[in-house]
Structure formats: structure tokens, C-alpha cells
Design a protein around this motif. Structure first.
Motif, PDB file in Angstrom:
ATOM      1  N   SER A 105     -10.525 -41.471 -12.041  1.00 13.98           N
ATOM      2  CA  SER A 105     -11.747 -41.400 -11.444  1.00 13.98           C
ATOM      3  C   SER A 105     -11.214 -40.924  -9.789  1.00 13.98           C
ATOM      4  N   ASP A 106     -10.167 -40.426  -9.634  1.00 12.83           N
ATOM      5  CA  ASP A 106      -9.691 -40.347  -8.155  1.00 12.83           C
ATOM      6  C   ASP A 106      -8.339 -39.503  -8.136  1.00 12.83           C
ATOM      7  N   ARG A 107      -8.565 -38.243  -8.507  1.00  9.89           N
ATOM      8  CA  ARG A 107      -7.540 -37.168  -8.530  1.00  9.89           C
ATOM      9  C   ARG A 107      -7.595 -35.973  -7.735  1.00  9.89           C
ATOM     10  N   PRO A 108      -7.526 -36.113  -6.249  1.00  7.22           N
ATOM     11  CA  PRO A 108      -8.080 -35.137  -5.367  1.00  7.22           C
ATOM     12  C   PRO A 108      -6.909 -33.962  -5.677  1.00  7.22           C
ATOM     13  N   ALA A 109      -7.457 -32.632  -5.640  1.00  7.87           N
ATOM     14  CA  ALA A 109      -6.492 -31.564  -5.505  1.00  7.87           C
ATOM     15  C   ALA A 109      -5.726 -31.253  -4.372  1.00  7.87           C
ATOM     16  N   ARG A 110      -4.648 -30.602  -4.107  1.00 12.87           N
ATOM     17  CA  ARG A 110      -3.751 -30.496  -3.228  1.00 12.87           C
ATOM     18  C   ARG A 110      -3.167 -31.471  -2.620  1.00 12.87           C
ATOM     19  N   ASN A 111      -2.711 -32.636  -3.502  1.00 14.86           N
ATOM     20  CA  ASN A 111      -2.346 -33.885  -3.254  1.00 14.86           C
ATOM     21  C   ASN A 111      -0.863 -33.979  -3.202  1.00 14.86           C
ATOM     22  N   VAL A 307      -7.921 -32.110  -0.993  1.00 12.95           N
ATOM     23  CA  VAL A 307      -9.470 -31.848  -0.918  1.00 12.95           C
ATOM     24  C   VAL A 307     -10.190 -32.722  -2.118  1.00 12.95           C
ATOM     25  N   ASP A 308     -11.311 -32.877  -2.022  1.00 14.00           N
ATOM     26  CA  ASP A 308     -12.284 -33.487  -2.925  1.00 14.00           C
ATOM     27  C   ASP A 308     -11.652 -35.004  -3.016  1.00 14.00           C
ATOM     28  N   ALA A 309     -11.189 -35.628  -1.891  1.00 14.59           N
ATOM     29  CA  ALA A 309     -10.790 -36.870  -2.013  1.00 14.59           C
ATOM     30  C   ALA A 309     -11.831 -37.894  -2.009  1.00 14.59           C
ATOM     31  N   TYR A 310     -11.708 -39.005  -2.019  1.00 14.93           N
ATOM     32  CA  TYR A 310     -12.586 -40.095  -1.664  1.00 14.93           C
ATOM     33  C   TYR A 310     -12.707 -40.187  -0.119  1.00 14.93           C
TER      34      TYR A 310
END
Length: 319
Positions: A105-111, A307-310
Motif C-alpha cells: 500500500s506504500d511504494r512511492p516512486a523515486r524512493n 513522489v506519491d508518498a503518504y
């Protein structure tokens, strides 16, 4: 840093005949032909010469850099700093034991991660959550953090992966702000108190303070995952790759004070000035800290981070 850098602007402390680079031995051992050791008195003189007395100091150290045993081991270095009225701050990270794999449920890009590969820390994870009294410290950090963590009176932060530990008169002020949602609170507190970063026989790639400068430049910190006391998994922030930090040496050189203790080169940096210098430099030229073209962590960090992180940190994730 190499020898030539001292000739190009660093403030090198000259302590005279028994100054930097002079072999310092235990006289009794020298007379008996016994092994050479580095005495606590020599360490104390170096602390004073670098203007560290009475200050909080973040210390990164390699005891091997002395080329001879410390008389008293790592404890003698801690004692030299405490004896000068310093508060000793060290990283006390625990990623190998308390990281958990990225939740679906939490796999942000550019991480800084390739989610198609096995999570490298997962094989060592403990079933128990992190606690400040766990006694564990990542072995890659060396002997000094283990020594500080084991000392009576040491305070340790509550970040489950990247805790800091402190011993001395300002330990509570440095540590108590750190929790799962604020990894670099101890570094901010260090800066607010005019603290110093001290590198003993290690390079700029070990200088944790520069991660705070990265954050202040506008980069978002990487997201990782850990289990909280109640068993739930939370997302927390951590730093990125630091192997490119030596490229910042020209900006840091004017702020450095240097001495040598039995072959171990010490560099002391004022934290407020470091942050004020490096944060705008990275904002203007983000790729300064990129260590190589094929480092995914550097590529993602210098592009701005996840990006697209909680939103926020210390967020408990849905099951």
C-alpha cells in the motif's frame, strides 16, 4: 581528505613539538619496550585545540585510524570529550534488525529502491519492534556508537531505524525531540546549540549532518518502513546515499579545523555554518552529491526524492 587539502585553506591546528603527527606513547611502555598506545591526555589536548570544549559534538570515528591502540579504548575518547564539557552525540542506527519490506500500500516512486528486487534488510529483521534500550547498533558505524549506547546515562532517540544517542549535559535537549516522524531532530538541536561535527579518521561520506543539509535544500527524504511498539507498520524517513559527499569538500574547507593525533586526522566543522553553506549549494546544483551515474539512490535523491508518498512521517499504514 588528502594531505594536499590542508595546504589549500583548512585551518590546521599546530600544537608545537608534541603537535599533530608526533608519536604519542605511554612513557612506561616506551621505556620497557612495550607496545605504543595513544593516551587520553593527547586526545584531550586535541579536543581543546579544535575549540570543542563545552559544545555538543556529533562524532564519527574510526579507531583504526590512530594506527595504535587507544589507552582505554573507545571509552578514552568518550572520556576526553566529556572531560572537556562536551555532549557526545553519535548515530546509533538499527536498520538491519528493524526494517520491514515495503508494504504493497506504500511504494512511492523515486524512493531509492527497485521494488522488483528482494528487500535487502528483510533477512535480518527481528520480530520485536525497536526500543531505545535494545542495545543494538549497526556494526558498520564502528565501535564508538556501541560504546556510547552502553554507557549509563546515555539517552537514545525513538526513531526505529535511524536513532541517535547522546551522553553529557545536553543529551536530553539533543535527543528528546526524535521520534518516528522526525529523524533529524537531534541534528537540528545540534545546530541550534552551535554544535560541531567531528570526523576522526573518516571522510565526508560519514558526515550525517549533510543529510540535514540535503533536506533543507528541498530534497524529500527517502521512505522506509518499521514496526511500532504496538506491532503496526509505519512509514519513516531516512537519509540517502552519502558516497558523493566528498565532492562538497571545496565548500566545507573554509569551515574546517584540523589536527592529527598519532596519524589520525581529525576535522571539526561548525554545524550552523555547514548547513548555511551546503543547503543553498545543493539547491543550486542538486547533482553535486551524486556518487556515480549508476547509483539509483543518488539519482532519486538529486531529482528531489520520493513522489506519491503518504503525507507526513511516522504514518501508520492501513493493513
Amino acid at each position: 581528505m588528502d594531505e594536499g587539502q590542508d595546504r589549500s585553506g583548512e585551518a590546521v591546528v599546530d600544537e608545537g613539538r608534541d603537535g599533530p603527527g608526533a608519536p604519542v606513547v605511554n612513557e612506561a611502555q616506551e621505556e620497557s619496550g612495550g607496545p605504543v598506545t595513544v593516551r587520553g591526555e593527547r586526545l584531550a589536548r586535541a579536543v581543546e585545540a579544535l575549540g570543542l570544549s563545552g559544545r555538543p559534538v556529533l562524532v564519527h570515528a574510526s579507531l583504526r585510524s590512530f594506527g595504535a591502540p587507544l589507552d582505554g579504548g573507545a571509552d578514552s575518547l568518550v572520556d576526553a570529550l566529556l572531560g572537556a564539557g562536551c555532549t557526545v552525540l553519535v548515530p546509533a542506527f538499527t536498520e538491519p534488525w528493524h526494517s520491514v519490506p515495503p508494504p504493497a500500500s506504500d511504494r512511492p516512486a523515486r524512493n531509492g529502491l527497485d521494488y522488483t528486487l528482494p528487500y535487502r534488510e528483510a533477512g535480518h529483521a527481528l520480530s520485536t519492534p525497536y526500543a531505545p534500550d535494545c542495545g543494538l547498533v549497526n556494526p558498520s558505524l564502528g565501535v564508538l556508537p556501541v560504546t556510547v549506547v552502553a554507557r549509563p546515562g546515555t539517552r537514545r532517540g525513538r526513531h526505529p531505524l535511524n536513532s541517535f544517542a547522546a551522553l553529557g549535559p545536553e543529551a536530553a535537549a539533543l535527543i528528546d525531540g526524535q521520534d518516528p516522524g522526525d529523524v533529524y531532530a537531534p541534528l537540528r538541536a545540534l545546530a541550534e546549540r552551535g554544535g560541531r561535527t567531528l570526523l576522526i579518521g573518516v571522510g565526508l561520506n560519514r558526515m550525517t549532518t549533510l543529510h540535514l543539509a540535503e533536506q533543507r535544500s528541498g530534497r524529500r527524504l527517502f521512505r522506509r518502513w518499521a514496526r511500532l511498539d504496538d506491532g503496526r507498520i509505519a512509514t519513516v524517513e531516512v537519509g540517502s546515499c552519502s558516497e558523493g559527499f566528498p565532492r562538497l569538500e571545496p565548500w566545507l574547507r573554509p569551515h574546517a579545523r584540523t589536527t592529527i593525533v598519532h596519524g589520525s586526522r581529525w576535522h571539526a566543522y561548525p554545524v550552523p555554518e555547514v548547513l548555511a553553506t551546503i543547503a543553498p549549494a545543493l539547491a543550486a546544483a542538486p547533482t553535486l552529491t551524486r556518487c556515480s551515474a549508476d547509483c539509483r539512490a543518488c539519482a532519486d535523491a538529486t531529482a528531489g526524492g520520493p513522489v506519491d508518498a503518504y503525507p507526513g512521517t511516522g504514518v501508520v499504514l492501513p493493513g
